[in-house]
Design a protein around this motif. Structure first.
Motif, PDB file in Angstrom:
ATOM      1  N   GLY A 193       7.011 -10.779 108.327  1.00 20.00           N
ATOM      2  CA  GLY A 193       8.265 -11.089 107.654  1.00 20.00           C
ATOM      3  C   GLY A 193       8.501 -12.595 107.531  1.00 20.00           C
ATOM      4  N   LYS A 194       9.465 -12.939 106.659  1.00 16.54           N
ATOM      5  CA  LYS A 194       9.710 -14.352 106.365  1.00 16.54           C
ATOM      6  C   LYS A 194      10.195 -15.125 107.590  1.00 16.54           C
ATOM      7  N   ARG A 195      11.021 -14.496 108.442  1.00 23.05           N
ATOM      8  CA  ARG A 195      11.527 -15.198 109.623  1.00 23.05           C
ATOM      9  C   ARG A 195      10.378 -15.607 110.547  1.00 23.05           C
ATOM     10  N   ALA A 196       9.422 -14.691 110.720  1.00 25.74           N
ATOM     11  CA  ALA A 196       8.255 -15.019 111.525  1.00 25.74           C
ATOM     12  C   ALA A 196       7.439 -16.124 110.856  1.00 25.74           C
ATOM     13  N   GLY A 197       7.424 -16.120 109.514  1.00 26.19           N
ATOM     14  CA  GLY A 197       6.715 -17.170 108.786  1.00 26.19           C
ATOM     15  C   GLY A 197       7.327 -18.539 109.032  1.00 26.19           C
ATOM     16  N   TRP A 198       8.685 -18.588 109.060  1.00 23.39           N
ATOM     17  CA  TRP A 198       9.350 -19.865 109.360  1.00 23.39           C
ATOM     18  C   TRP A 198       8.978 -20.348 110.756  1.00 23.39           C
ATOM     19  N   PHE A 199       8.989 -19.437 111.719  1.00 19.79           N
ATOM     20  CA  PHE A 199       8.655 -19.815 113.091  1.00 19.79           C
ATOM     21  C   PHE A 199       7.184 -20.221 113.204  1.00 19.79           C
TER      22      PHE A 199
ATOM     23  N   LEU B  26      -8.085 -17.076 116.964  1.00 16.53           N
ATOM     24  CA  LEU B  26      -7.673 -16.637 115.637  1.00 16.53           C
ATOM     25  C   LEU B  26      -8.193 -15.229 115.337  1.00 16.53           C
ATOM     26  N   ILE B  27      -9.465 -14.994 115.647  1.00 19.53           N
ATOM     27  CA  ILE B  27     -10.054 -13.682 115.394  1.00 19.53           C
ATOM     28  C   ILE B  27      -9.341 -12.614 116.216  1.00 19.53           C
ATOM     29  N   TRP B  28      -9.038 -12.940 117.479  1.00 25.46           N
ATOM     30  CA  TRP B  28      -8.328 -11.997 118.351  1.00 25.46           C
ATOM     31  C   TRP B  28      -6.948 -11.674 117.782  1.00 25.46           C
ATOM     32  N   LEU B  29      -6.226 -12.694 117.310  1.00 25.34           N
ATOM     33  CA  LEU B  29      -4.913 -12.472 116.708  1.00 25.34           C
ATOM     34  C   LEU B  29      -5.026 -11.604 115.453  1.00 25.34           C
ATOM     35  N   GLY B  30      -6.080 -11.877 114.663  1.00 24.79           N
ATOM     36  CA  GLY B  30      -6.273 -11.118 113.435  1.00 24.79           C
ATOM     37  C   GLY B  30      -6.524  -9.648 113.697  1.00 24.79           C
ATOM     38  N   PHE B  31      -7.411  -9.344 114.656  1.00 20.62           N
ATOM     39  CA  PHE B  31      -7.703  -7.952 114.995  1.00 20.62           C
ATOM     40  C   PHE B  31      -6.460  -7.263 115.567  1.00 20.62           C
ATOM     41  N   LYS B  32      -5.713  -8.018 116.396  1.00 24.48           N
ATOM     42  CA  LYS B  32      -4.494  -7.466 116.987  1.00 24.48           C
ATOM     43  C   LYS B  32      -3.477  -7.123 115.908  1.00 24.48           C
ATOM     44  N   MET B  33      -3.343  -8.011 114.926  1.00 25.41           N
ATOM     45  CA  MET B  33      -2.411  -7.783 113.829  1.00 25.41           C
ATOM     46  C   MET B  33      -2.897  -6.657 112.927  1.00 25.41           C
TER      47      MET B  33
ATOM     48  N   PRO C  90       9.132 -13.268 115.769  1.00 27.36           N
ATOM     49  CA  PRO C  90       9.258 -14.691 115.425  1.00 27.36           C
ATOM     50  C   PRO C  90       8.887 -15.612 116.587  1.00 27.36           C
ATOM     51  N   LYS C  91       9.363 -15.277 117.780  1.00 27.35           N
ATOM     52  CA  LYS C  91       9.033 -16.108 118.939  1.00 27.35           C
ATOM     53  C   LYS C  91       7.536 -16.061 119.222  1.00 27.35           C
ATOM     54  N   ARG C  92       6.943 -14.871 119.100  1.00 24.74           N
ATOM     55  CA  ARG C  92       5.507 -14.743 119.315  1.00 24.74           C
ATOM     56  C   ARG C  92       4.736 -15.522 118.262  1.00 24.74           C
ATOM     57  N   ALA C  93       5.215 -15.441 117.001  1.00 29.54           N
ATOM     58  CA  ALA C  93       4.560 -16.183 115.925  1.00 29.54           C
ATOM     59  C   ALA C  93       4.612 -17.679 116.192  1.00 29.54           C
TER      60      ALA C  93
END
Length: 210
Positions: A36-42, A84-91, A110-113
């Motif tokens: 979401g956009k809020r997470a994008g801002w963070f 990055l790869i770990w975050l990608g697979f998790k997402m 958002p905080k996690r992002a």
């Protein structure tokens, strides 16, 4: 400070580098589409805050370690790529709850992002090398300010301009996500797309020999 001619060249060069599509912009877009956009801002804020680590490193000469100790650069490079790869697979594998066709983004997202983005930026040695190689080109040893102060000011300007490009990317990605949310399966699509982008960025870093 440097002369007017040098400053004009500095702003032109910085603008070109800032708005040239790069990993930070793609990362911010991926977070926006997936969370979401809020997470994008963070995420953009996290990248900006993480950038100051490299600004201070360049200003006070700490980034020279990457050139003096190549193994440090290599280790940080692959560490960041793996993260990055770990975050990608998790997402990519995360479940996307749906409600009337829209993504229900967790309050923690958002905080996690933000913290994930800070980590990704700090673990990017190429950013440190960029600041170390780019900023000295526009420093005037004969100026009234000390060299480290000039580097600090110029580095802050660069970081702000780069963040403006990330913000633009978040806005555009948010609009695309808004269109996709009209589809019932949009949440899953956007999470997979965002996760794929992060995995691709990590693999690109891993395979890049420079």
């Amino acid at each position: 400070m440097p002369s007017t001619e040098i400053l004009i060249a500095f702003f032109l060069a910085t603008g070109i580098f800032a708005y040239m599509p790069g990993p930070a912009m793609l990362y911010a877009a991926a977070q926006t589409m997936a969370r979401g956009k809020r997470a994008g801002w963070f995420a953009a804020l996290g990248i900006h805050i993480g950038g100051y680590v490299h600004v201070f490193a360049a200003a006070f000469g700490l980034a020279v370690l990457f050139q003096a100790v190549p193994i440090l650069y290599t280790g940080l490079k692959f560490g960041g790529a793996a993260y990055l790869i770990w975050l990608g697979f998790k997402m990519f594998r995360a479940r996307a709850p749906m409600s009337t066709g829209a993504i229900e983004v967790s309050a923690k997202s958002p905080k996690r992002a933000f913290w994930e983005s800070v980590t990704v930026e700090v673990l990017n040695p190429k950013t440190a090398i960029f600041f170390l190689a780019f900023l000295p080109q526009f420093v005037d040893p004969n100026a009234g300010l000390a060299i480290w102060m000039q580097l600090l000011i110029l580095g802050t300007i660069v970081n702000i301009m780069f963040s403006s490009a990330d913000i633009l990317c978040v806005i555009l990605a948010g609009r695309v996500a808004g269109v996709l949310r009209k589809s019932g399966s949009a949440g899953r699509i956007m999470q997979r797309l965002g996760g794929s982008v992060l995995v691709a960025l990590g693999l690109n870093i891993t395979l890049n020999r420079q």
